[in-house]
Every structure is written in C-alpha cells, then in structure tokens.
Enzyme design. Structure first.
Site, PDB file in Angstrom:
ATOM      1  N   LYS A  11      33.173  36.075  42.365  1.00  0.00           N
ATOM      2  CA  LYS A  11      34.575  36.001  41.936  1.00  0.00           C
ATOM      3  C   LYS A  11      35.538  36.382  43.074  1.00  0.00           C
ATOM      4  O   LYS A  11      35.117  36.942  44.100  1.00  0.00           O
ATOM      5  CB  LYS A  11      34.764  36.895  40.710  1.00  0.00           C
ATOM      6  N   TYR A  51      36.347  29.026  30.920  1.00  0.00           N
ATOM      7  CA  TYR A  51      36.316  30.174  30.005  1.00  0.00           C
ATOM      8  C   TYR A  51      36.887  29.815  28.625  1.00  0.00           C
ATOM      9  O   TYR A  51      37.377  30.710  27.917  1.00  0.00           O
ATOM     10  CB  TYR A  51      37.090  31.339  30.612  1.00  0.00           C
ATOM     11  N   ASN A 114      35.304  41.905  38.164  1.00  0.00           N
ATOM     12  CA  ASN A 114      33.930  42.417  38.123  1.00  0.00           C
ATOM     13  C   ASN A 114      32.930  41.626  38.973  1.00  0.00           C
ATOM     14  O   ASN A 114      31.749  41.552  38.651  1.00  0.00           O
ATOM     15  CB  ASN A 114      33.464  42.576  36.671  1.00  0.00           C
ATOM     16  N   HIS A 117      29.926  36.293  38.005  1.00  0.00           N
ATOM     17  CA  HIS A 117      29.637  35.698  36.696  1.00  0.00           C
ATOM     18  C   HIS A 117      28.217  35.168  36.729  1.00  0.00           C
ATOM     19  O   HIS A 117      27.769  34.676  37.771  1.00  0.00           O
ATOM     20  CB  HIS A 117      30.587  34.533  36.391  1.00  0.00           C
ATOM     21  N   GLU A 128      27.392  25.021  32.401  1.00  0.00           N
ATOM     22  CA  GLU A 128      28.171  25.542  33.528  1.00  0.00           C
ATOM     23  C   GLU A 128      27.787  24.860  34.848  1.00  0.00           C
ATOM     24  O   GLU A 128      28.659  24.577  35.668  1.00  0.00           O
ATOM     25  CB  GLU A 128      27.979  27.059  33.610  1.00  0.00           C
TER      26      GLU A 128
HETATM   27  N1  LIG Z   1      37.611  43.482  27.068  1.00  0.00           N
HETATM   28  C1  LIG Z   1      37.878  42.830  28.202  1.00  0.00           C
HETATM   29  N2  LIG Z   1      38.976  43.111  28.926  1.00  0.00           N
HETATM   30  C2  LIG Z   1      39.263  42.448  30.063  1.00  0.00           C
HETATM   31  N3  LIG Z   1      38.471  41.449  30.575  1.00  0.00           N
HETATM   32  C3  LIG Z   1      37.383  41.155  29.895  1.00  0.00           C
HETATM   33  C4  LIG Z   1      37.017  41.810  28.687  1.00  0.00           C
HETATM   34  N4  LIG Z   1      35.848  41.271  28.243  1.00  0.00           N
HETATM   35  C5  LIG Z   1      35.534  40.325  29.143  1.00  0.00           C
HETATM   36  N5  LIG Z   1      36.439  40.249  30.129  1.00  0.00           N
HETATM   37  C6  LIG Z   1      36.448  39.363  31.279  1.00  0.00           C
HETATM   38  O1  LIG Z   1      36.039  38.068  30.881  1.00  0.00           O
HETATM   39  C7  LIG Z   1      34.841  37.704  31.547  1.00  0.00           C
HETATM   40  C8  LIG Z   1      33.964  36.919  30.591  1.00  0.00           C
HETATM   41  O2  LIG Z   1      33.572  37.756  29.527  1.00  0.00           O
HETATM   42  P1  LIG Z   1      32.099  37.722  28.957  1.00  0.00           P
HETATM   43  O3  LIG Z   1      32.113  38.461  27.670  1.00  0.00           O
HETATM   44  O4  LIG Z   1      31.613  36.305  28.982  1.00  0.00           O
HETATM   45  O5  LIG Z   1      31.357  38.654  29.996  1.00  0.00           O
HETATM   46  P2  LIG Z   1      30.150  38.398  30.935  1.00  0.00           P
HETATM   47  O6  LIG Z   1      29.280  37.322  30.377  1.00  0.00           O
HETATM   48  O7  LIG Z   1      29.507  39.700  31.302  1.00  0.00           O
HETATM   49  O8  LIG Z   1      30.920  37.935  32.204  1.00  0.00           O
HETATM   50  P3  LIG Z   1      30.893  36.551  32.861  1.00  0.00           P
HETATM   51  O9  LIG Z   1      31.062  35.519  31.765  1.00  0.00           O
HETATM   52  O10 LIG Z   1      32.027  36.574  33.846  1.00  0.00           O
HETATM   53  O11 LIG Z   1      29.533  36.542  33.479  1.00  0.00           O
HETATM   54  C9  LIG Z   1      34.232  39.017  32.018  1.00  0.00           C
HETATM   55  O12 LIG Z   1      33.433  38.866  33.153  1.00  0.00           O
HETATM   56  C10 LIG Z   1      35.454  39.857  32.300  1.00  0.00           C
HETATM   57  O13 LIG Z   1      35.942  39.589  33.617  1.00  0.00           O
END
Ligand SMILES: Nc1ncnc2c1ncn2[C@@H]1O[C@H](COP(=O)(O)OP(=O)(O)OP(=O)(O)O)[C@@H](O)[C@H]1O
Length: 143
Positions: A11, A51, A114, A117, A128
C-alpha cells in the site's frame, strides 16, 4: 495443500517508506514466489471498485483516499497454501493487534495505513488477480 496463487498490494504508506524490498523478502523467505508485479497509481474509480464490498462502511471514503494517495505495488504470489500463508505473514488488519514479527506489526502504523493487502479466500484471490492482471500478464507456473 496444493500450490495456490494469491493477490497482494503493498500500500502507499509502505511504498512511500521504501519498504517494498523488505516486505517482498518476507514473502520470498516464506516460500511465496512473486510471479507478477506492477507499480500503479490507482484512480478513485479503480480503488472504489476494488473495495466495493466495503462501500457502506464508515471508513470507505478514507480508505479510497488513502489507496489513491500514492503509488502501490500490485503482485501475484504463488506457493503452497499461498492465501493463508500470506494472511499469516501480514498479521491482523489493525497493526496494534498484529502478532510480533508480522508485516503489519513491523511496518504499519494504524488500521487505516496498514502496509499490505492480501486476498482472504480462493474466490477473492481469483477476482482480485483478474481485476489487476490480464491473462497475458500472468506467466504459467514458475517452478
Ligand atoms: N474499522 C476500520 N477503520 C478504518 N479502516 C478500516 C477498518 N476496517 C478495515 N479498514 C481498512 O479497510 C481495509 C479492508 O478491510 P478488510 O476488513 O478487508 O481488512 P483486511 O482483509 O485485513 O485488509 P485488506 O483487505 O486490505 O487485506 C483494511 O486493510 C483497512 O485498511
């Protein structure tokens, strides 16, 4: 468990901090081969489409703004049990909850920024990978 492919994004926060090489080393050390990779600046439309499942969530606007804030590295990783292995390497979504030694524990600052992904299932991985890579950009099995 068979050889799988999974989709990964380094990211904008990690790209901006020059952490691409360190993160890719984690993949390679864990037996995940990088079989496709490209650096992209995501448009709002592309990030929102990626997303789309989070469209109704309160953090969606901030997530799209962050993912379009700078270049990202999109990749396809291949290896034994690649989807789960990559999720293990990444650690929890919130770096404060990520296990020691995981990518997010070591490189990420916050749940919004974070570092990485990774696909969470075979169906997500297929969708994806196809979202970012055309069939002609994907090599057959490397090894
Ligand atoms: N509660 C939250 N507050 C802020 N950002 C969030 C929150 N939950 C998720 N995100 C953001 O949205 C992204 C996608 O959420 P998801 O639940 O799919 O998490 P993930 O599968 O661990 O991450 P990613 O899809 O990026 O691998 C997260 O990586 C994070 O950056």
């Amino acid at each position: 468990m068979a050889v799988q492919r999974t989709f990964s994004i380094i990211k904008p926060d990690a790209v901006a901090k020059n952490q691409i090489g360190a993160i890719q080393s984690r993949f390679e050390q864990a037996g995940l081969n990088i079989v496709a990779a490209k650096m992209l600046q995501l448009s709002e439309q592309v990030a929102a489409g990626f997303y789309a499942e989070h469209k109704e969530r309160g953090f969606f606007k901030d997530l799209v703004a962050f993912m379009t804030s700078g270049p990202v590295l999109v990749q396809v990783l291949e290896g034994e049990n690649a989807i789960a292995r990559n999720r293990e390497l990444m650690g929890a979504t919130n770096p404060k909850e990520a296990a020691a030694g995981t990518i997010r524990a070591d490189f990420a600052q916050s749940i919004d920024e974070n570092a990485v992904h990774g696909s969470d299932s075979e169906s997500s991985a297929a969708r994806e990978i196809a979202y970012f890579f055309s069939a002609t950009e994907l090599c057959p099995r490397l090894r």
